[in-house]
Design a protein around this motif. Structure first.
Motif, PDB file in Angstrom:
ATOM      1  N   LYS A   1       1.061  -0.264  -1.558  1.00 30.75           N
ATOM      2  CA  LYS A   1       2.233  -0.998  -1.086  1.00 30.75           C
ATOM      3  C   LYS A   1       3.083  -1.512  -2.239  1.00 30.75           C
ATOM      4  O   LYS A   1       2.609  -1.711  -3.358  1.00 30.75           O
ATOM      5  CB  LYS A   1       1.798  -2.176  -0.210  1.00 30.75           C
ATOM      6  N   THR A   2       4.371  -1.751  -1.935  1.00 28.94           N
ATOM      7  CA  THR A   2       5.307  -2.322  -2.902  1.00 28.94           C
ATOM      8  C   THR A   2       5.766  -3.700  -2.407  1.00 28.94           C
ATOM      9  O   THR A   2       5.470  -4.099  -1.278  1.00 28.94           O
ATOM     10  CB  THR A   2       6.521  -1.407  -3.092  1.00 28.94           C
ATOM     11  N   LEU A   3       6.510  -4.404  -3.240  1.00 32.99           N
ATOM     12  CA  LEU A   3       6.928  -5.762  -2.881  1.00 32.99           C
ATOM     13  C   LEU A   3       7.763  -5.824  -1.591  1.00 32.99           C
ATOM     14  O   LEU A   3       7.535  -6.710  -0.760  1.00 32.99           O
ATOM     15  CB  LEU A   3       7.701  -6.384  -4.048  1.00 32.99           C
ATOM     16  N   PRO A   4       8.765  -4.953  -1.388  1.00 32.20           N
ATOM     17  CA  PRO A   4       9.500  -5.018  -0.116  1.00 32.20           C
ATOM     18  C   PRO A   4       8.604  -4.848   1.104  1.00 32.20           C
ATOM     19  O   PRO A   4       8.826  -5.491   2.144  1.00 32.20           O
ATOM     20  CB  PRO A   4      10.515  -3.866  -0.238  1.00 32.20           C
ATOM     21  N   LEU A   5       7.583  -4.000   0.988  1.00 32.02           N
ATOM     22  CA  LEU A   5       6.659  -3.819   2.111  1.00 32.02           C
ATOM     23  C   LEU A   5       5.807  -5.067   2.311  1.00 32.02           C
ATOM     24  O   LEU A   5       5.503  -5.444   3.452  1.00 32.02           O
ATOM     25  CB  LEU A   5       5.759  -2.605   1.860  1.00 32.02           C
ATOM     26  N   LEU A   6       5.414  -5.717   1.208  1.00 34.30           N
ATOM     27  CA  LEU A   6       4.659  -6.958   1.321  1.00 34.30           C
ATOM     28  C   LEU A   6       5.488  -8.043   1.999  1.00 34.30           C
ATOM     29  O   LEU A   6       4.984  -8.767   2.875  1.00 34.30           O
ATOM     30  CB  LEU A   6       4.218  -7.428  -0.065  1.00 34.30           C
ATOM     31  N   ILE A   7       6.757  -8.156   1.616  1.00 30.52           N
ATOM     32  CA  ILE A   7       7.634  -9.162   2.237  1.00 30.52           C
ATOM     33  C   ILE A   7       7.770  -8.896   3.735  1.00 30.52           C
ATOM     34  O   ILE A   7       7.740  -9.820   4.546  1.00 30.52           O
ATOM     35  CB  ILE A   7       9.008  -9.145   1.554  1.00 30.52           C
ATOM     36  N   SER A   8       7.911  -7.622   4.094  1.00 29.16           N
ATOM     37  CA  SER A   8       8.022  -7.275   5.512  1.00 29.16           C
ATOM     38  C   SER A   8       6.747  -7.640   6.264  1.00 29.16           C
ATOM     39  O   SER A   8       6.803  -8.176   7.386  1.00 29.16           O
ATOM     40  CB  SER A   8       8.301  -5.774   5.653  1.00 29.16           C
ATOM     41  N   ASN A   9       5.588  -7.374   5.660  1.00 21.50           N
ATOM     42  CA  ASN A   9       4.323  -7.703   6.317  1.00 21.50           C
ATOM     43  C   ASN A   9       4.164  -9.210   6.485  1.00 21.50           C
ATOM     44  O   ASN A   9       3.691  -9.694   7.521  1.00 21.50           O
ATOM     45  CB  ASN A   9       3.154  -7.145   5.504  1.00 21.50           C
ATOM     46  N   LEU A  10       4.568  -9.967   5.460  1.00 20.25           N
ATOM     47  CA  LEU A  10       4.457 -11.422   5.544  1.00 20.25           C
ATOM     48  C   LEU A  10       5.371 -11.982   6.632  1.00 20.25           C
ATOM     49  O   LEU A  10       4.989 -12.895   7.374  1.00 20.25           O
ATOM     50  CB  LEU A  10       4.813 -12.051   4.191  1.00 20.25           C
ATOM     51  N   ALA A  11       6.588 -11.433   6.709  1.00 21.29           N
ATOM     52  CA  ALA A  11       7.558 -11.943   7.680  1.00 21.29           C
ATOM     53  C   ALA A  11       7.194 -11.581   9.118  1.00 21.29           C
ATOM     54  O   ALA A  11       7.605 -12.269  10.056  1.00 21.29           O
ATOM     55  CB  ALA A  11       8.951 -11.409   7.350  1.00 21.29           C
TER      56      ALA A  11
END
Length: 272
Positions: free
Chosen positions: A220-230
């Motif tokens: 995973k990359t940071l944009p995907l992590l942000i999406s998962n968190l949100a």
């Protein structure tokens, strides 16, 4: 007349101040949010809190931030390197080497910019699957290195490059690759810097294509992590804000580091 001028100046500065506040407020709220808990962010707290260490440690321990950050940096850097080499050489070929079908091919490439990426995802995905590159970083990088916009950008800059320097190097016996890497590239640092900023920003913020190709948490990359968190059932807004700040910092640092070259590159400046 003086009163009218003062009123006009007051209105102009008032308008600029309002626009400045409206532009800078989201960044301020983001930075403040990373120091607060989820409940405090929901309540709209606009003062700094004491949860920065907790939010940051949660990212490291619960979401493997180090690995994800490394993935984003690696993919972005390799994409930038590949894009600069491939796209600049393609643009150099389009501008320097003349042929009857050159402009037709170039025109078709420019027309391809009108096709949305959503229409290309399925055929590109099938190619990636057939090449056994699914769930690999190479599957994210390879479709991005041949950017039509970057090719167009480089070719516009090459138009102002003095062709006499290339002819003189050919007369002296230099090969085409040596001419390109020893004469053209060093003379166009500003253009390369501008293209690097654009390519890095695009790759760093890319979401849709990595979401399709990268299918495990280890990739995973940071944009995907942000999406998962949100999208969590109980979003940890303080952690989300911390991740967004971390995702924003590299682009800010690179832009301000290369700002001088970026402005020169956008104006087509060539160092002679």
């Amino acid at each position: 007349m003086k009163i009218k001028k003062m009123i006009n100046r007051f209105l102009v500065y008032t308008f600029l101040i309002v626009i400045f506040i409206a532009s800078i407020f989201p960044f301020y709220w983001m930075i403040v949010g990373m120091t607060n808990s989820a409940n405090e962010v929901i309540k709209g707290k606009l003062t700094f809190g004491n949860q920065l260490t907790h939010n940051f440690m949660t990212l490291i321990t619960s979401y493997n931030l180090g690995r994800i950050l490394f993935n984003s940096i690696k993919i972005s850097i390799l994409t930038v390197i590949g894009t600069l080499i491939v796209s600049s050489m393609a643009a150099y070929g389009f501008e320097i080497y003349k042929s009857k079908v050159r402009e037709r091919i170039y025109g078709l490439m420019l027309l391809s910019m009108m096709i949305p990426f959503a229409a290309l995802m399925i055929p590109v995905f099938k190619i990636i699957v057939n090449l056994n590159l699914l769930n690999t970083q190479a599957g994210v990088i390879l479709p991005s290195i041949a950017s039509v916009f970057i090719i167009f950008f480089f070719r516009q800059s090459f138009k102002s490059f003095p062709k006499d320097m290339i002819e003189a190097a050919r007369i002296d016996g230099a090969g085409e690759l040596r001419i390109f890497f020893s004469i053209v590239v060093p003379s166009m640092k500003a253009t390369y810097a501008a293209a690097a900023i654009f390519s890095f920003t695009t790759s760093w913020n890319s979401y849709m294509w990595p979401l399709i190709v990268l299918q495990t948490n280890e990739q995973k990359t940071l944009p995907l992590l942000i999406s998962n968190l949100a999208s969590a059932y109980f979003p940890e807004y303080g952690v989300i804000m911390t991740t967004i700040v971390l995702a924003t910092l590299p682009t800010i640092i690179i832009f301000f580091t290369l700002q001088k070259y970026f402005v020169q590159g956008m104006t087509g400046a060539v160092k002679q």
